[in-house]
Design an enzyme around this catalytic site. Sequence first.
Site, PDB file in Angstrom:
ATOM      1  N   ASP A  14       6.313   1.554  -9.956  1.00 26.10           N
ATOM      2  CA  ASP A  14       6.943   0.234  -9.828  1.00 26.10           C
ATOM      3  C   ASP A  14       8.465   0.364  -9.730  1.00 26.10           C
ATOM      4  OD1 ASP A  14       6.924  -2.518  -9.617  1.00 26.10           O
ATOM      5  OD2 ASP A  14       6.965  -2.848 -11.784  1.00 26.10           O
ATOM      6  N   GLY A  17      11.145  -2.238  -4.845  1.00 19.74           N
ATOM      7  CA  GLY A  17      11.843  -3.398  -4.302  1.00 19.74           C
ATOM      8  C   GLY A  17      13.221  -3.557  -4.937  1.00 19.74           C
ATOM      9  N   ARG A  27      13.303  -4.410   1.296  1.00 13.92           N
ATOM     10  CA  ARG A  27      12.341  -3.841   0.345  1.00 13.92           C
ATOM     11  C   ARG A  27      11.559  -2.677   0.953  1.00 13.92           C
ATOM     12  NH1 ARG A  27      10.936  -6.812  -4.098  1.00 13.92           N
ATOM     13  NH2 ARG A  27       8.874  -5.870  -4.031  1.00 13.92           N
ATOM     14  N   HIS A  31      10.144   1.110  -0.391  1.00 15.48           N
ATOM     15  CA  HIS A  31       8.802   1.707  -0.353  1.00 15.48           C
ATOM     16  C   HIS A  31       8.843   3.084   0.327  1.00 15.48           C
ATOM     17  CE1 HIS A  31       7.124  -1.792  -2.130  1.00 15.48           C
ATOM     18  NE2 HIS A  31       7.302  -2.588  -1.092  1.00 15.48           N
ATOM     19  N   SER A  59      -2.045  -3.141  -5.326  1.00 17.09           N
ATOM     20  CA  SER A  59      -3.014  -3.829  -6.180  1.00 17.09           C
ATOM     21  C   SER A  59      -3.706  -4.939  -5.392  1.00 17.09           C
ATOM     22  CB  SER A  59      -2.304  -4.425  -7.401  1.00 17.09           C
ATOM     23  OG  SER A  59      -1.468  -5.513  -7.019  1.00 17.09           O
ATOM     24  N   ASN A  62      -1.198  -7.558  -5.067  1.00 17.28           N
ATOM     25  CA  ASN A  62      -0.171  -7.292  -4.046  1.00 17.28           C
ATOM     26  C   ASN A  62      -0.678  -7.698  -2.663  1.00 17.28           C
ATOM     27  OD1 ASN A  62       0.750  -4.069  -5.523  1.00 17.28           O
ATOM     28  ND2 ASN A  62       1.643  -6.078  -5.924  1.00 17.28           N
ATOM     29  N   ARG A 176       4.221   4.266 -16.362  1.00 22.72           N
ATOM     30  CA  ARG A 176       4.717   3.169 -15.528  1.00 22.72           C
ATOM     31  C   ARG A 176       6.227   3.268 -15.430  1.00 22.72           C
ATOM     32  NH1 ARG A 176       2.839  -2.888 -14.584  1.00 22.72           N
ATOM     33  NH2 ARG A 176       4.447  -3.470 -13.086  1.00 22.72           N
ATOM     34  N   LEU A 183       0.054  -3.228 -17.650  1.00 23.65           N
ATOM     35  CA  LEU A 183      -0.811  -2.391 -16.816  1.00 23.65           C
ATOM     36  C   LEU A 183      -1.108  -3.014 -15.456  1.00 23.65           C
ATOM     37  CD1 LEU A 183      -3.187  -1.035 -19.587  1.00 23.65           C
ATOM     38  CD2 LEU A 183      -1.432   0.233 -18.346  1.00 23.65           C
TER      39      LEU A 183
HETATM   40  C1  IPE Z   1       1.956  -2.957  -9.945  1.00 23.83           C
HETATM   41  O1  IPE Z   1       3.243  -3.389  -9.674  1.00 23.83           O
HETATM   42  C2  IPE Z   1       1.262  -2.538  -8.679  1.00 23.83           C
HETATM   43  C3  IPE Z   1       1.740  -1.313  -8.060  1.00 23.83           C
HETATM   44  C4  IPE Z   1       2.679  -0.528  -8.518  1.00 23.83           C
HETATM   45  C5  IPE Z   1       1.065  -0.937  -6.819  1.00 23.83           C
HETATM   46  P1  IPE Z   1       3.585  -4.935  -9.461  1.00 23.83           P
HETATM   47  O2  IPE Z   1       5.034  -4.999  -9.173  1.00 23.83           O
HETATM   48  O3  IPE Z   1       2.672  -5.533  -8.456  1.00 23.83           O
HETATM   49  O4  IPE Z   1       3.243  -5.550 -10.889  1.00 23.83           O
HETATM   50  P2  IPE Z   1       3.706  -6.913 -11.551  1.00 23.83           P
HETATM   51  O5  IPE Z   1       3.506  -8.002 -10.521  1.00 23.83           O
HETATM   52  O6  IPE Z   1       5.144  -6.751 -11.902  1.00 23.83           O
HETATM   53  O7  IPE Z   1       2.847  -7.060 -12.757  1.00 23.83           O
HETATM   54  C1  IPE Z   2       5.905  -1.198  -6.509  1.00 25.01           C
HETATM   55  O1  IPE Z   2       7.185  -1.638  -6.239  1.00 25.01           O
HETATM   56  C2  IPE Z   2       5.158  -0.837  -5.270  1.00 25.01           C
HETATM   57  C3  IPE Z   2       4.208  -1.868  -4.818  1.00 25.01           C
HETATM   58  C4  IPE Z   2       3.837  -2.903  -5.512  1.00 25.01           C
HETATM   59  C5  IPE Z   2       3.630  -1.699  -3.502  1.00 25.01           C
HETATM   60  P1  IPE Z   2       7.531  -3.166  -6.156  1.00 25.01           P
HETATM   61  O2  IPE Z   2       7.472  -3.601  -4.724  1.00 25.01           O
HETATM   62  O3  IPE Z   2       6.687  -3.973  -7.075  1.00 25.01           O
HETATM   63  O4  IPE Z   2       9.029  -3.158  -6.653  1.00 25.01           O
HETATM   64  P2  IPE Z   2       9.744  -4.211  -7.596  1.00 25.01           P
HETATM   65  O5  IPE Z   2       8.923  -4.336  -8.839  1.00 25.01           O
HETATM   66  O6  IPE Z   2       9.796  -5.483  -6.822  1.00 25.01           O
HETATM   67  O7  IPE Z   2      11.082  -3.624  -7.839  1.00 25.01           O
HETATM   68 MG    MG Z   3       6.909  -4.508  -9.054  1.00 25.63          MG
END
Ligand code: IPE
Ligand code: IPE
Ligand code: MG
Length: 233
Positions: A14, A17, A27, A31, A59, A62, A176, A183
């Site tokens: 995580d 972004g 963003r 990635h 997820s 997502n 994490r 989680l």
């Molecule tokens: C969890 O991260 C999913 C992945 C890392 C693929 P998210 O950014 O989606 O989780 P939340 O929304 O903060 O719980």
């Molecule tokens: C986790 O990074 C990767 C995916 C969910 C695909 P994020 O895209 O959730 O990054 P933040 O949490 O917005 O920084």
């Molecule tokens: Mg995230």
Amino acid sequence: MEGSIPRHVGLIMDGNGRWAQARHMPRSLGHNAGMNAMIRISKRAKELGVSWLTVYVLSTENLASRPKEELDGLFGLFRKYFTVNVKKLYKQGAGVKVIGDLSPLPQDVKELLERGEKDSPAGAAFTLVFAVNYGSRAEIARAAASLSADGEEITEESLAKRLYTSDIPAPDLIIRTGGEKRLSNFLLYQGAYSELYFTDVLFPDFTPREFEKAIEEYSRRDRRFGGINELKR
Ligand code: IPE
Ligand code: IPE
Ligand code: MG
């Protein structure tokens, strides 16, 4: 490195972004940087003797809630990994496995992921497990529905055998990155006794050294599984 090495590590990658936003970049570039970090971590995990590394790449939530443009960028990265990078993994005698519901993905991505798993060397000492459109709630509901459709009894063991992870051990350690302490629907059944490690480091900045720090902390933990540690009895 001293201490015990976890057999299976789960990694919630995580912070991509926020890493990009802090640099005034889209963003999707976060990635990209995250994928490069993931490749470095999987290499180190293999060197350290970890057998399975499960990376949470997308997820169920997502897929349902991210903008189309961001999802297209992620699919592009999956295409790249599963055509170019995966070959390097095979050459080292390692393989990939995919967990999650691939049916709503673009057809070519779905086929690439399935092929990546099929082409993996048999009996690999290291497997990189991709959790794609993965969510534990959906996984558990699907497992229970399939047992009930077959008229089979639902027990802890029979349910575990219908999860995507039926052929791999439960994660010893779940890491994490990115600062959140939750989680987010990742390996909820399998992670019942996993050690949890949270770090504020955003995933693109999560270096192999940071990964080693998590393993070092893991090796100092006292896993009791509901019992009493012999030494402290
Ligand atoms: C969890 O991260 C999913 C992945 C890392 C693929 P998210 O950014 O989606 O989780 P939340 O929304 O903060 O719980
Ligand atoms: C986790 O990074 C990767 C995916 C969910 C695909 P994020 O895209 O959730 O990054 P933040 O949490 O917005 O920084
Ligand atoms: Mg995230």
